[in-house]
Scaffold this motif. Structure first.
Motif, PDB file in Angstrom:
ATOM      1  N   HIS A 192       0.924  -1.095   0.071  1.00 46.11           N
ATOM      2  CA  HIS A 192       0.265  -0.108  -0.232  1.00 46.11           C
ATOM      3  C   HIS A 192       0.851   0.607  -0.321  1.00 46.11           C
ATOM      4  O   HIS A 192       1.613   1.574   1.115  1.00 46.11           O
ATOM      5  N   GLN A 193       0.750   2.361  -0.813  1.00 47.53           N
ATOM      6  CA  GLN A 193       1.309   3.426  -1.006  1.00 47.53           C
ATOM      7  C   GLN A 193       0.231   4.737  -0.938  1.00 47.53           C
ATOM      8  O   GLN A 193      -0.710   4.768  -1.019  1.00 47.53           O
ATOM      9  N   THR A 194       1.176   5.802   0.491  1.00 48.47           N
ATOM     10  CA  THR A 194      -0.169   6.098   0.728  1.00 48.47           C
ATOM     11  C   THR A 194      -0.019   7.915  -0.178  1.00 48.47           C
ATOM     12  O   THR A 194      -0.529   8.758   0.084  1.00 48.47           O
ATOM     13  N   ARG A 246       2.082   5.974  -9.888  1.00 47.43           N
ATOM     14  CA  ARG A 246       1.784   4.906 -10.683  1.00 47.43           C
ATOM     15  C   ARG A 246       3.032   3.158 -11.024  1.00 47.43           C
ATOM     16  O   ARG A 246       1.801   2.496 -11.914  1.00 47.43           O
ATOM     17  N   TYR A 247       4.262   3.965 -10.743  1.00 50.02           N
ATOM     18  CA  TYR A 247       4.620   2.921 -10.792  1.00 50.02           C
ATOM     19  C   TYR A 247       5.400   2.374  -9.623  1.00 50.02           C
ATOM     20  O   TYR A 247       5.241   2.298  -8.707  1.00 50.02           O
ATOM     21  N   MET A 248       4.718   0.661  -9.706  1.00 51.15           N
ATOM     22  CA  MET A 248       4.663  -0.603  -8.378  1.00 51.15           C
ATOM     23  C   MET A 248       5.941  -1.621  -8.337  1.00 51.15           C
ATOM     24  O   MET A 248       4.950  -1.645  -9.940  1.00 51.15           O
ATOM     25  N   TYR A 249       6.739  -2.356  -7.993  1.00 48.38           N
ATOM     26  CA  TYR A 249       6.696  -3.716  -8.060  1.00 48.38           C
ATOM     27  C   TYR A 249       7.051  -4.711  -6.935  1.00 48.38           C
ATOM     28  O   TYR A 249       7.190  -3.872  -5.537  1.00 48.38           O
ATOM     29  N   TRP A 250       7.466  -5.197  -7.885  1.00 47.89           N
ATOM     30  CA  TRP A 250       7.343  -6.971  -6.156  1.00 47.89           C
ATOM     31  C   TRP A 250       8.849  -7.279  -6.547  1.00 47.89           C
ATOM     32  O   TRP A 250       8.776  -7.972  -7.769  1.00 47.89           O
ATOM     33  N   TYR A 251       9.664  -7.365  -5.726  1.00 47.10           N
ATOM     34  CA  TYR A 251      10.626  -7.873  -5.450  1.00 47.10           C
ATOM     35  C   TYR A 251      10.579  -9.168  -4.870  1.00 47.10           C
ATOM     36  O   TYR A 251      10.175  -9.259  -3.274  1.00 47.10           O
ATOM     37  N   TYR A 278       2.260  -0.398 -14.501  1.00 42.69           N
ATOM     38  CA  TYR A 278       2.488   0.705 -14.479  1.00 42.69           C
ATOM     39  C   TYR A 278       1.549   1.756 -14.802  1.00 42.69           C
ATOM     40  O   TYR A 278       0.752   2.608 -15.496  1.00 42.69           O
ATOM     41  N   GLY A 279       0.301   0.690 -14.345  1.00 53.29           N
ATOM     42  CA  GLY A 279      -0.733   1.742 -13.714  1.00 53.29           C
ATOM     43  C   GLY A 279      -2.255   0.972 -13.354  1.00 53.29           C
ATOM     44  O   GLY A 279      -1.980  -0.599 -13.147  1.00 53.29           O
ATOM     45  N   VAL A 280      -3.038   1.829 -12.748  1.00 54.50           N
ATOM     46  CA  VAL A 280      -3.955   0.103 -12.353  1.00 54.50           C
ATOM     47  C   VAL A 280      -4.564  -0.642 -13.664  1.00 54.50           C
ATOM     48  O   VAL A 280      -4.730   0.455 -14.679  1.00 54.50           O
ATOM     49  N   LYS A 281      -4.570  -1.610 -13.167  1.00 54.10           N
ATOM     50  CA  LYS A 281      -4.906  -3.167 -13.967  1.00 54.10           C
ATOM     51  C   LYS A 281      -3.808  -3.103 -14.916  1.00 54.10           C
ATOM     52  O   LYS A 281      -3.961  -3.629 -16.123  1.00 54.10           O
ATOM     53  N   ASP A 282      -2.777  -2.661 -15.115  1.00 56.62           N
ATOM     54  CA  ASP A 282      -1.699  -2.588 -16.524  1.00 56.62           C
ATOM     55  C   ASP A 282      -0.339  -3.476 -15.095  1.00 56.62           C
ATOM     56  O   ASP A 282       0.260  -2.722 -14.498  1.00 56.62           O
ATOM     57  N   THR A 283      -0.551  -4.445 -16.107  1.00 56.58           N
ATOM     58  CA  THR A 283       1.399  -5.266 -14.785  1.00 56.58           C
ATOM     59  C   THR A 283       1.231  -6.107 -15.501  1.00 56.58           C
ATOM     60  O   THR A 283       0.803  -6.584 -17.365  1.00 56.58           O
ATOM     61  N   GLU A 329      -3.089   2.854  -4.656  1.00 58.42           N
ATOM     62  CA  GLU A 329      -2.603   2.417  -3.608  1.00 58.42           C
ATOM     63  C   GLU A 329      -1.929   1.424  -3.650  1.00 58.42           C
ATOM     64  O   GLU A 329      -1.530   1.237  -2.445  1.00 58.42           O
ATOM     65  N   ASP A 330      -2.918   0.587  -4.139  1.00 62.65           N
ATOM     66  CA  ASP A 330      -2.792  -0.928  -4.025  1.00 62.65           C
ATOM     67  C   ASP A 330      -2.237  -2.066  -4.941  1.00 62.65           C
ATOM     68  O   ASP A 330      -2.488  -2.636  -5.634  1.00 62.65           O
TER      69      ASP A 330
END
Lengths: 113, 107
Positions: free
Chosen positions: A24-26, A30-35, A50-55, A72-73
């Motif tokens: 969760h980010q506050t 746009r860009y989120m990653y899992w490592y 790289y955005g909502v519903k874009d993975t 945010e999630d």
């Protein structure tokens, strides 16, 4: 502080059970990653968004799926956990564009018995 | 194959004993090199970004430099609180992390 939280912080589960990790980010980055991070390996990218519903998939995506229905999630799911997925999982965000400097959450330690 | 190698794997220094950590890379199309610090049980913390050979960045006792084949993280007069694992990463069309250097600074 990039305002990133991960839950749970620790989890022990059994082989074959589904597991979902949450990032969760506050802020509305746009860009989120899992490592995942394992001894003897660098951080390895599982999936990114790289955005909502874009993975898209990273280098070690087999056995993992992700979803991002809100900015945010970012959720990481292990559909059927295996012992090889025992690891520390980190979520990260990029403030200034894809693959620029990244800011990491505190991590989730997952043990699959 | 794109590759990032950090050396040494581990380093023990006395307080005040300056040294350097190395990050060598073989990648096609470098689009940035990043240094991070990671404390035990925590996520990596961003330190520096370097984009072109000859570039240098400084922060307190740390100085990062970049050549066409490697980057150095120089630590001047380290203190025990500098003890951590230092990670480098390179950006091409993706992000590749090295395995890190574990630094221990003894008082």
């Amino acid at each position: 502080d990039a305002g990133i939280t991960q839950s749970p912080r620790h989890k022990v589960t059994e082989t074959g059970t589904p597991v979902t990790l949450r990032c969760h980010q506050t802020e509305n980055h746009r860009y989120m990653y899992w490592y995942r991070q394992d001894p003897g390996h660098g951080l390895r990218l599982i999936h990114y968004s790289y955005g909502v519903k874009d993975t898209d998939k990273g280098e070690v995506s087999d056995g993992y799926s992700v979803s991002r229905s809100k900015t945010e999630d970012f959720l990481l799911t292990l559909e059927s956990a295996t012992s090889s997925q025992t690891s520390v999982y980190f979520c990260a965000i990029s403030l200034s564009g894809e693959y620029n400097e990244q800011f990491f959450g505190p991590g989730t330690r997952l043990t699959v018995l | 194959e794109d590759q990032v190698t950090q050396s040494p794997e581990a380093l023990r220094l006395q307080e005040g004993e300056s040294s350097s950590l190395n990050c060598s890379y073989t990648v096609s199309g470098l689009r940035g090199l990043f240094w991070y610090r990671q404390d035990p049980g925590k996520g990596p913390e961003f330190l520096f970004t370097l984009y072109s050979a000859g570039e240098e960045k400084e922060k307190e006792r740390l100085k990062a430099t970049l050549t066409k084949k490697e980057s150095f993280l120089h630590i001047t007069a380290p203190k025990p609180e500098d003890s951590a694992t230092y990670l480098c990463a390179v950006r091409t069309y993706k992000y590749i992390f090295g395995t890190g250097t574990r630094l221990k600074v003894l008082a």
